[in-house]
Design a protein around this motif. Sequence first.
Motif, short mmCIF file in Angstrom:
data_model
loop_
_atom_site.label_atom_id
_atom_site.label_comp_id
_atom_site.label_asym_id
_atom_site.label_seq_id
_atom_site.Cartn_x
_atom_site.Cartn_y
_atom_site.Cartn_z
N ASP A 70 0.84 -1.20 0.00
CA ASP A 70 0.00 0.00 0.00
C ASP A 70 0.87 1.25 0.00
OD1 ASP A 70 -2.28 -1.54 0.02
OD2 ASP A 70 -2.40 -1.60 2.20
N VAL A 71 0.62 2.13 -0.99
CA VAL A 71 1.45 3.30 -1.21
C VAL A 71 0.60 4.56 -1.12
CG1 VAL A 71 2.97 4.50 -2.85
CG2 VAL A 71 2.99 1.98 -2.71
N VAL A 72 1.18 5.61 -0.49
CA VAL A 72 0.53 6.92 -0.40
C VAL A 72 1.46 7.97 -0.99
CG1 VAL A 72 -0.11 8.75 1.22
CG2 VAL A 72 -1.00 6.44 1.54
N ILE A 73 0.87 8.91 -1.76
CA ILE A 73 1.62 10.02 -2.35
C ILE A 73 1.16 11.32 -1.71
CG2 ILE A 73 2.16 11.28 -4.48
CD1 ILE A 73 1.47 8.68 -6.02
N VAL A 74 2.12 12.07 -1.14
CA VAL A 74 1.80 13.36 -0.52
C VAL A 74 2.55 14.44 -1.29
CG1 VAL A 74 1.83 14.71 1.60
CG2 VAL A 74 1.59 12.20 1.72
N GLU A 75 1.80 15.20 -2.07
CA GLU A 75 2.40 16.20 -2.98
C GLU A 75 1.36 17.27 -3.26
OE1 GLU A 75 4.15 18.56 -5.01
OE2 GLU A 75 5.50 16.82 -4.97
N ASP A 76 1.73 18.57 -3.03
CA ASP A 76 0.74 19.63 -3.19
C ASP A 76 0.55 20.07 -4.64
OD1 ASP A 76 3.26 20.74 -3.26
OD2 ASP A 76 2.67 22.60 -2.27
N GLY A 126 -3.97 6.12 -1.44
CA GLY A 126 -4.35 7.47 -1.11
C GLY A 126 -3.39 8.51 -1.63
N GLU A 127 -3.92 9.74 -1.82
CA GLU A 127 -3.12 10.88 -2.21
C GLU A 127 -3.49 12.05 -1.30
OE1 GLU A 127 -3.43 11.73 -6.38
OE2 GLU A 127 -3.52 9.59 -6.90
N ALA A 128 -2.51 12.90 -1.03
CA ALA A 128 -2.77 14.05 -0.16
C ALA A 128 -2.13 15.29 -0.76
CB ALA A 128 -2.25 13.78 1.24
N ARG A 129 -2.86 16.43 -0.64
CA ARG A 129 -2.33 17.70 -1.16
C ARG A 129 -1.66 18.52 -0.07
NH1 ARG A 129 -7.99 19.81 -3.19
NH2 ARG A 129 -8.44 18.86 -1.15
N ASN A 130 -1.89 18.14 1.18
CA ASN A 130 -1.32 18.89 2.30
C ASN A 130 -1.13 17.98 3.51
OD1 ASN A 130 -3.92 18.74 3.69
ND2 ASN A 130 -4.60 20.28 2.19
N MET A 151 -2.22 13.35 7.27
CA MET A 151 -2.42 12.82 8.62
C MET A 151 -3.67 11.95 8.69
SD MET A 151 0.09 13.57 10.50
CE MET A 151 -0.67 12.92 11.97
N LYS A 152 -4.72 12.31 7.96
CA LYS A 152 -5.93 11.48 7.94
C LYS A 152 -5.63 10.10 7.37
CE LYS A 152 -9.38 15.17 7.58
NZ LYS A 152 -10.44 15.80 6.73
N LEU A 153 -4.82 10.06 6.29
CA LEU A 153 -4.46 8.78 5.68
C LEU A 153 -3.61 7.94 6.64
CD1 LEU A 153 -3.58 9.97 2.06
CD2 LEU A 153 -5.52 8.54 2.73
N ILE A 154 -2.66 8.59 7.29
CA ILE A 154 -1.76 7.88 8.21
C ILE A 154 -2.53 7.30 9.39
CG2 ILE A 154 0.12 8.23 9.89
CD1 ILE A 154 1.25 10.30 7.85
N ASN A 155 -3.53 8.04 9.88
CA ASN A 155 -4.28 7.60 11.05
C ASN A 155 -5.37 6.60 10.73
OD1 ASN A 155 -2.86 9.22 12.91
ND2 ASN A 155 -4.12 11.02 12.42
N SER A 156 -5.69 6.42 9.44
CA SER A 156 -6.83 5.56 9.09
C SER A 156 -6.44 4.21 8.52
CB SER A 156 -7.72 6.29 8.06
OG SER A 156 -7.01 6.50 6.84
N GLN A 157 -5.16 4.00 8.17
CA GLN A 157 -4.79 2.73 7.54
C GLN A 157 -3.28 2.48 7.68
OE1 GLN A 157 -5.31 3.10 3.16
NE2 GLN A 157 -5.50 5.28 3.60
N SER A 158 -2.90 1.24 7.42
CA SER A 158 -1.47 0.91 7.40
C SER A 158 -0.91 1.29 6.03
CB SER A 158 -1.25 -0.58 7.66
OG SER A 158 -1.84 -1.35 6.63
#
Length: 341
Positions: free
Chosen positions: A3-9, A32-36, A41-48
């Motif tokens: 599972d991969v997450v990308i955090v980039e504004d 998941g992807e995050a713009r800020n 933090m929501k992604l980190i707190n909701s899943q591995s």
Amino acid sequence: MYDVVIVEDEELERKALRTILSRKVDGINIVGEARNGAEAMKLINSQSIDLILVDINIPKPNGLEIIQCIRQKNMKTKVVILTAYDYFEIMQKAIRLKADSFLLKPVRTEELLGVVNACLSELGSSRTSNAIADQIWSLLEQRAYRECLSLVRKHLESIYARKEEVPRQAILEFSDELLSLAAKRKVEMPSELLGQISNLTKERLDARSRNRIQSLFCQIVDALFQVTEEHFGRSPERMQNVLNYIERNINKEITLEDAASCASVSSCYFSRLFKKTMGETFVAYVKHRRIEHAKDLLESSDLPIMNIALDLSFSDINYFAKVFKKEVGLTPSEFRRQHRA
């Protein structure tokens, strides 16, 4: 799947990363992807999360604060930093937070793939160690000492057999897993053994360390099972503890006298007791167990046959081949070809 997450504004950057990873890297799921920082933090707190790519300069909390949060939660997430600035101060902070790698923007496709695949490879080693640790836990509950020792040896052989990576990281991860098991079982490891385990972090742990590492991990298994000489005097357990002694010393010269000493009985009495209990002589049993271990090594490793013979205390490779064929019906070379075809 990882599972991969990308955090980039920056939307174009985020889309490019997602496209490259989705098309070029097998076995990943972009969850998941995050713009800020708030979305991250929501992604980190909701899943591995197995792997996160994070831009340092996202709106608060910034990338470094995100990484700090991940480490404070003791998440084993691999962290790749994205930054447009090659600032020494930023790199220092990232190193202290145990970031796994850095990519300078604009990110080149080859560099991105190289860094991501390296992280996934390390995650694979870690997952394997976790799975082996679960199996060991089950064997501990069953008091299956011999099977546990065999499992540990096979796992170490598989680590040293990997051509694409050095064994050091996998060995350190495996030792950490076994120490966690010891803590769960409330087993107090001997201080000398703990010192040896701690010193692993200072060593190269290349192929030359193989035999010594095998011996060390056998000692860890002994501690987990709490095999101590005080058990040898109790008649119902006497033979099982001798069999355990044979297993952990299978790569050494084992004499009848040594085994009898373990059981705290005379050699003569032990010889009769062993044959009556096991249905074969002590020498025949040891030879049988060595051949069984040789079969495991022939199947699971690329070690030369001469090395396997020497590892199992056969000083003459021709004698080893003769004993092996008598026991198995095939020469060591024939057995390896047949079972690795």
